[in-house]
Design a protein around this motif. Structure first.
Motif, PDB file in Angstrom:
ATOM      1  N   THR A  31       0.836  -1.197   0.000  1.00  0.00           N
ATOM      2  CA  THR A  31       0.000   0.000   0.000  1.00  0.00           C
ATOM      3  C   THR A  31       0.874   1.252   0.000  1.00  0.00           C
ATOM      4  OG1 THR A  31      -1.712  -1.171   1.214  1.00  0.00           O
ATOM      5  CG2 THR A  31      -1.842   1.228   1.176  1.00  0.00           C
ATOM      6  N   HIS A  32       0.595   2.148  -0.937  1.00  0.00           N
ATOM      7  CA  HIS A  32       1.313   3.413  -1.042  1.00  0.00           C
ATOM      8  C   HIS A  32       0.308   4.556  -0.997  1.00  0.00           C
ATOM      9  CE1 HIS A  32       5.427   2.034  -2.383  1.00  0.00           C
ATOM     10  NE2 HIS A  32       4.720   0.923  -2.443  1.00  0.00           N
ATOM     11  N   VAL A  33       0.708   5.639  -0.369  1.00  0.00           N
ATOM     12  CA  VAL A  33      -0.172   6.793  -0.202  1.00  0.00           C
ATOM     13  C   VAL A  33       0.402   7.966  -0.982  1.00  0.00           C
ATOM     14  CG1 VAL A  33      -1.238   8.382   1.427  1.00  0.00           C
ATOM     15  CG2 VAL A  33      -0.868   5.994   2.068  1.00  0.00           C
ATOM     16  N   THR A  34      -0.403   8.544  -1.883  1.00  0.00           N
ATOM     17  CA  THR A  34      -0.030   9.768  -2.570  1.00  0.00           C
ATOM     18  C   THR A  34      -0.855  10.913  -1.994  1.00  0.00           C
ATOM     19  OG1 THR A  34      -1.673   9.508  -4.325  1.00  0.00           O
ATOM     20  CG2 THR A  34       0.449   8.423  -4.643  1.00  0.00           C
ATOM     21  N   THR A  35      -0.755  12.070  -2.608  1.00  0.00           N
ATOM     22  CA  THR A  35      -1.463  13.232  -2.074  1.00  0.00           C
ATOM     23  C   THR A  35      -2.968  13.016  -2.049  1.00  0.00           C
ATOM     24  OG1 THR A  35       0.281  14.658  -2.925  1.00  0.00           O
ATOM     25  CG2 THR A  35      -1.804  15.714  -2.356  1.00  0.00           C
ATOM     26  N   ASP A  36      -3.494  12.373  -3.078  1.00  0.00           N
ATOM     27  CA  ASP A  36      -4.946  12.234  -3.190  1.00  0.00           C
ATOM     28  C   ASP A  36      -5.444  10.804  -3.137  1.00  0.00           C
ATOM     29  OD1 ASP A  36      -5.281  15.038  -3.643  1.00  0.00           O
ATOM     30  OD2 ASP A  36      -4.565  14.733  -5.682  1.00  0.00           O
ATOM     31  N   ARG A  37      -4.539   9.836  -3.182  1.00  0.00           N
ATOM     32  CA  ARG A  37      -5.004   8.465  -3.350  1.00  0.00           C
ATOM     33  C   ARG A  37      -4.266   7.489  -2.435  1.00  0.00           C
ATOM     34  NH1 ARG A  37      -7.978   8.274  -8.132  1.00  0.00           N
ATOM     35  NH2 ARG A  37      -7.644  10.072  -9.524  1.00  0.00           N
ATOM     36  N   VAL A  38      -4.925   6.361  -2.221  1.00  0.00           N
ATOM     37  CA  VAL A  38      -4.304   5.206  -1.580  1.00  0.00           C
ATOM     38  C   VAL A  38      -4.216   4.124  -2.648  1.00  0.00           C
ATOM     39  CG1 VAL A  38      -4.465   3.481   0.236  1.00  0.00           C
ATOM     40  CG2 VAL A  38      -5.284   5.801   0.662  1.00  0.00           C
ATOM     41  N   LEU A  39      -2.991   3.670  -2.934  1.00  0.00           N
ATOM     42  CA  LEU A  39      -2.752   2.773  -4.054  1.00  0.00           C
ATOM     43  C   LEU A  39      -2.209   1.440  -3.583  1.00  0.00           C
ATOM     44  CD1 LEU A  39      -0.971   5.340  -6.405  1.00  0.00           C
ATOM     45  CD2 LEU A  39      -3.402   4.758  -6.360  1.00  0.00           C
ATOM     46  N   LEU A  40      -2.634   0.378  -4.263  1.00  0.00           N
ATOM     47  CA  LEU A  40      -2.104  -0.959  -4.021  1.00  0.00           C
ATOM     48  C   LEU A  40      -1.157  -1.287  -5.168  1.00  0.00           C
ATOM     49  CD1 LEU A  40      -2.418  -3.342  -2.011  1.00  0.00           C
ATOM     50  CD2 LEU A  40      -3.987  -4.362  -3.662  1.00  0.00           C
ATOM     51  N   VAL A  41       0.112  -1.553  -4.824  1.00  0.00           N
ATOM     52  CA  VAL A  41       1.156  -1.701  -5.837  1.00  0.00           C
ATOM     53  C   VAL A  41       1.720  -3.111  -5.800  1.00  0.00           C
ATOM     54  CG1 VAL A  41       3.409  -0.868  -6.623  1.00  0.00           C
ATOM     55  CG2 VAL A  41       1.734   0.741  -5.700  1.00  0.00           C
ATOM     56  N   ASN A  42       1.890  -3.681  -6.999  1.00  0.00           N
ATOM     57  CA  ASN A  42       2.582  -4.962  -7.164  1.00  0.00           C
ATOM     58  C   ASN A  42       3.730  -4.765  -8.144  1.00  0.00           C
ATOM     59  OD1 ASN A  42       0.927  -7.335  -5.823  1.00  0.00           O
ATOM     60  ND2 ASN A  42      -0.554  -5.910  -6.675  1.00  0.00           N
TER      61      ASN A  42
ATOM     62  N   ALA B  20       1.497   1.761  11.181  1.00  0.00           N
ATOM     63  CA  ALA B  20       1.756   3.132  11.604  1.00  0.00           C
ATOM     64  C   ALA B  20       2.233   3.989  10.445  1.00  0.00           C
ATOM     65  CB  ALA B  20       2.803   3.141  12.726  1.00  0.00           C
ATOM     66  N   GLY B  21       3.057   3.419   9.578  1.00  0.00           N
ATOM     67  CA  GLY B  21       3.547   4.179   8.438  1.00  0.00           C
ATOM     68  C   GLY B  21       2.427   4.669   7.558  1.00  0.00           C
ATOM     69  N   LEU B  22       1.420   3.829   7.332  1.00  0.00           N
ATOM     70  CA  LEU B  22       0.299   4.215   6.494  1.00  0.00           C
ATOM     71  C   LEU B  22      -0.539   5.292   7.169  1.00  0.00           C
ATOM     72  CD1 LEU B  22      -1.428   3.867   4.004  1.00  0.00           C
ATOM     73  CD2 LEU B  22      -2.609   1.986   5.143  1.00  0.00           C
ATOM     74  N   GLY B  23      -0.798   5.154   8.483  1.00  0.00           N
ATOM     75  CA  GLY B  23      -1.611   6.150   9.191  1.00  0.00           C
ATOM     76  C   GLY B  23      -0.978   7.519   9.174  1.00  0.00           C
ATOM     77  N   LEU B  24       0.325   7.599   9.477  1.00  0.00           N
ATOM     78  CA  LEU B  24       1.005   8.885   9.459  1.00  0.00           C
ATOM     79  C   LEU B  24       1.078   9.463   8.057  1.00  0.00           C
ATOM     80  CD1 LEU B  24       3.924   8.363  11.992  1.00  0.00           C
ATOM     81  CD2 LEU B  24       1.934   9.833  12.247  1.00  0.00           C
ATOM     82  N   ALA B  25       1.268   8.576   7.054  1.00  0.00           N
ATOM     83  CA  ALA B  25       1.317   9.063   5.688  1.00  0.00           C
ATOM     84  C   ALA B  25      -0.032   9.641   5.274  1.00  0.00           C
ATOM     85  CB  ALA B  25       1.716   7.927   4.731  1.00  0.00           C
ATOM     86  N   LEU B  26      -1.127   8.996   5.675  1.00  0.00           N
ATOM     87  CA  LEU B  26      -2.456   9.523   5.372  1.00  0.00           C
ATOM     88  C   LEU B  26      -2.654  10.897   6.010  1.00  0.00           C
ATOM     89  CD1 LEU B  26      -4.609   6.290   5.791  1.00  0.00           C
ATOM     90  CD2 LEU B  26      -4.214   7.533   3.662  1.00  0.00           C
TER      91      LEU B  26
END
Length: 517
Positions: free
Chosen positions: A273-284, A479-485
C-alpha cells in the motif's frame, strides 16, 4: 504456433544478402569495365609512343631511302616489337606498300585501314580490324626534309588486352568475394542483435503483438508502468497510470513517481500500500526475464482510495460495535451486582452504585456533545475512549476542546485525521507505565488545531519525516500508512504538522480555515 515463417531478423538478413550481392556484383562488373578502359587508354599511349619512336629513328629514314628497305627494317622492327610488347610494327610506303610485318608473307602487300591523316602530317590512334584481328593501333608519318616519305604503324590486338585484363580478374574477384564475405558476416551479426531485440518474432507477429499491446494498455483499468534495466525513462506507461500517479505527458522517469515509489527495489513485491497526495494505491511489482536474464520490472497500480474510505468507516462501526459489546458486558455485570444487592436487602447501596457509574458516563457524553458540534467526531472520540480503556490506556479529552464544526475538513477527513493520530498514540502509550493519551480539538487563531499527546517515547524529527515520505506500509506495519495519510491530508489543505518528544510526546496539526468569499 509459427509455421515456417522467417523472423524479422531472418528476413532482414536475407534481404541484406540479396542487396549486398547485387551491389558487389555490380561493383565487380564496373571494376572489370574500368580495368579494360584503363588498359585501352594505356595501350593507346603505348602504341603511339612506339610508333613515333620508330618513325623518328635515323635508321628508319635511312632504310626507307635505301634500295632494300625490308631487309634493313624487318629485323629491327621485330626486335623492337618483342621488347615493347607490340603485336605488330608496320613500316610502309606512302602508297600503303608494307616494308615490314609480323607475318613476313604480308610484306609487299598494301596496308589496310585509314592513313589519310598520317599522310597529312598527323599522328593518330584507332581501333581497327586488320590482318591480326581487332586491335588498337597508331599511325605516324616519317619525314625527310619536311616531306612524308614513309609511315609507321604500331598496335596491340584486343586479344592481348583481354588477356591482360583477365590476369587482373582473380584479384578483382578475390576482393569482391572478401567484401561479400565481410558484408555477410556483418549482416549476420546485425541479424543476431535484431533477433535478440525482437525475440525472434516475424513481422506479422510483431504487428499483432503491438496491436494487442496497444488495445490492452488502453482497456485495462489498472495502472501499468514498465521500466527497463537502465536509468532511462519508462518503456510503457498507460493512461490509468498517468491518472493514478498524476504523471505528466511525455517520457516518465523514476523521479517523476511519488516519493515512495522512486526507489527501485529488487525482486517481486506483492500488495504493498502506497499513499499519494490524493489516493491510496495498491502496488505490485514483477520482474521480467528473457532467457534467464532480467530485462525490466513491471509495476501494476490499483486505486484503493474508495475502498480505504469504506474500510475506515467499517473500522469506525466495528469500534462502535466492540464498544457496545464491552458496555453491554459491563452493564450485565453491574446489573447482576445491583440485583444481588437488592436481594441482600441493601437497596440504598444498590441505587447509589448504579447511579454513580451512570453519572460518570453521562458527564463524559454531555461534555463531548457540548464541546464538539460534529456528531461523527464526538462519536469517534467516545469510541476511542472505550477502545483505549480495553487496552488499559486512559484517554482524556482536554479542557480546551471546543469545536462547532470541522471546517475546513469534511467529517470523513476529520475522522481520518483524528482517528489515525489517536490510534498511533494509544499504540505508543500501551507499552508505558502511565498509559495516558490526551486529545485536544479546537478552532484557534484562524486554524483548526488538533493536538494528541501520549505517555510514549515519541518520534524524532528524522523518524517522523521519514514516516511521512515513505508513504507505504505492510500488513505488519500500519503506523507508516496512518502517518502518511495524515501528512497527505494536511498537505492537501495547506496545513502544518509538528511533533515534540519532551516534556510529553505530542503531534500537533494546524490547518488554516477557509476565508469567506
Amino acid at each position: 504456433m509459427r509455421r515456417g515463417r522467417l523472423s524479422l531478423a531472418g528476413q532482414a538478413f536475407v534481404w541484406q544478402l540479396v542487396v549486398l550481392a547485387l551491389m558487389i556484383g555490380t561493383g565487380t562488373v564496373l571494376a572489370v569495365l574500368d580495368a579494360r578502359r584503363d588498359h585501352d587508354v594505356a595501350t593507346e599511349l603505348q602504341v603511339r609512343d612506339v610508333a613515333v619512336s620508330v618513325a623518328r629513328a635515323p635508321s628508319t629514314l635511312a632504310a626507307v631511302s635505301s634500295p632494300y628497305p625490308s631487309g634493313l627494317l624487318q629485323p629491327t622492327t621485330e626486335r623492337i616489337r618483342a621488347d615493347t610488347g607490340m603485336d605488330f610494327i608496320v613500316v610502309m610506303a606512302p602508297d600503303r606498300t608494307r616494308y615490314t610485318h609480323t607475318n613476313p608473307e604480308m610484306i609487299g602487300k598494301p596496308f589496310s585501314g585509314s592513313i589519310d591523316r598520317a599522310l597529312a602530317g598527323q599522328t593518330f590512334t584507332e581501333t581497327f580490324t586488320g590482318t591480326l584481328g581487332p586491335s588498337i593501333r597508331a599511325v605516324t608519318p616519317v619525314y625527310d626534309r619536311g616531306r612524308v616519305v614513309a609511315l609507321v604503324s604500331a598496335g596491340v590486338t584486343r586479344a592481348r588486352i583481354g588477356t591482360q585484363v583477365a590476369s587482373q580478374l582473380p584479384l578483382i574477384l578475390g576482393v569482391s568475394a572478401a567484401g561479400l564475405a565481410l558484408a555477410a558476416f556483418s549482416s549476420f551479426l546485425l541479424s543476431r542483435r535484431l533477433r535478440r531485440q525482437t525475440h525472434g518474432l516475424a513481422p506479422d507477429e510483431l504487428r499483432a503483438l503491438y496491436e494487442h499491446h496497444d488495445a490492452v494498455l488502453h482497456s485495462v483499468h489498472e495502472g501499468l508502468v514498465v521500466f527497463g534495466t537502465g536509468q532511462g525513462p519508462a518503456e510503457v506507461v498507460n493512461d490509468q497510470a498517468r491518472t493514478l500517479l498524476d504523471l505528466p505527458q511525455g517520457p516518465v522517469y523514476r523521479d517523476d513517481l511519488p516519493v515512495s515509489l522512486r526507489q527501485e527495489r529488487p525482486g517481486v513485491v506483492r500488495d504493498e500500500t502506497h499513499v499519494t497526495t490524493d489516493r491510496v494505491l495498491l502496488v505490485n511489482q514483477d520482474v521480467v526475464t528473457w532467457e534467464g536474464e532480467q530485462i525490466g520490472t513491471v509495476l501494476t497500480i490499483r486505486d484503493q482510495t474508495e475502498l480505504r474510505a469504506v474500510l475506515g468507516e467499517l473500522d469506525t462501526v466495528r469500534n462502535f460495535a466492540e464498544s457496545l459489546r464491552a458496555q453491554a458486558h459491563e452493564a450485565a455485570n453491574k446489573l447482576h451486582t445491583v440485583v444481588t444487592m437488592v436481594e441482600l436487602g441493601r437497596p440504598d447501596e444498590a441505587v447509589a452504585f448504579a447511579t454513580d457509574e451512570l453519572a460518570l458516563s453521562q458527564v463524559l457524553i454531555d461534555r463531548l456533545l457540548a464541546a464538539v458540534g460534529d456528531a461523527a467526531l464526538a462519536a469517534l472520540l467516545l469510541g476511542k475512549v472505550d477502545q483505549a480503556a480495553e487496552r488499559g490506556v486512559s484517554l482524556a479529552i482536554s479542557e480546551d476542546t471546543a469545536l462547532d464544526s470541522t471546517d475546513p475538513l469534511s467529517a470523513q477527513e476529520t475522522v481520518t485525521l483524528v482517528g489515525n493520530l489517536v490510534d498511533n498514540a494509544i499504540d505508543a502509550a500501551a507499552g508505558t507505565i502511565d498509559k495516558r493519551v490526551e486529545v485536544s480539538v479546537s478552532h484557534r487563531d484562524g486554524h483548526l488545531c488538533v493536538r494528541v499527546s501520549d505517555s510514549g517515547p515519541g518520534m524524532s524529527a528524522q523518524m517522523f519525516e521519514r514516516a511521512a515520505e515513505r508513504g507505504y506500509t505492510t500488513k505488519s506495519d500500519h503506523a507508516g500508512l496512518g502517518l502518511a495519510l495524515v501528512h497527505r491530508l494536511v498537505d492537501r489543505h495547506g496545513g502544518a504538522i509538528t511533533t515534540t518528544a519532551a516534556p510529553h510526546s505530542a503531534v500537533t496539526v494546524r490547518i488554516p480555515l477557509r476565508e469567506n468569499p
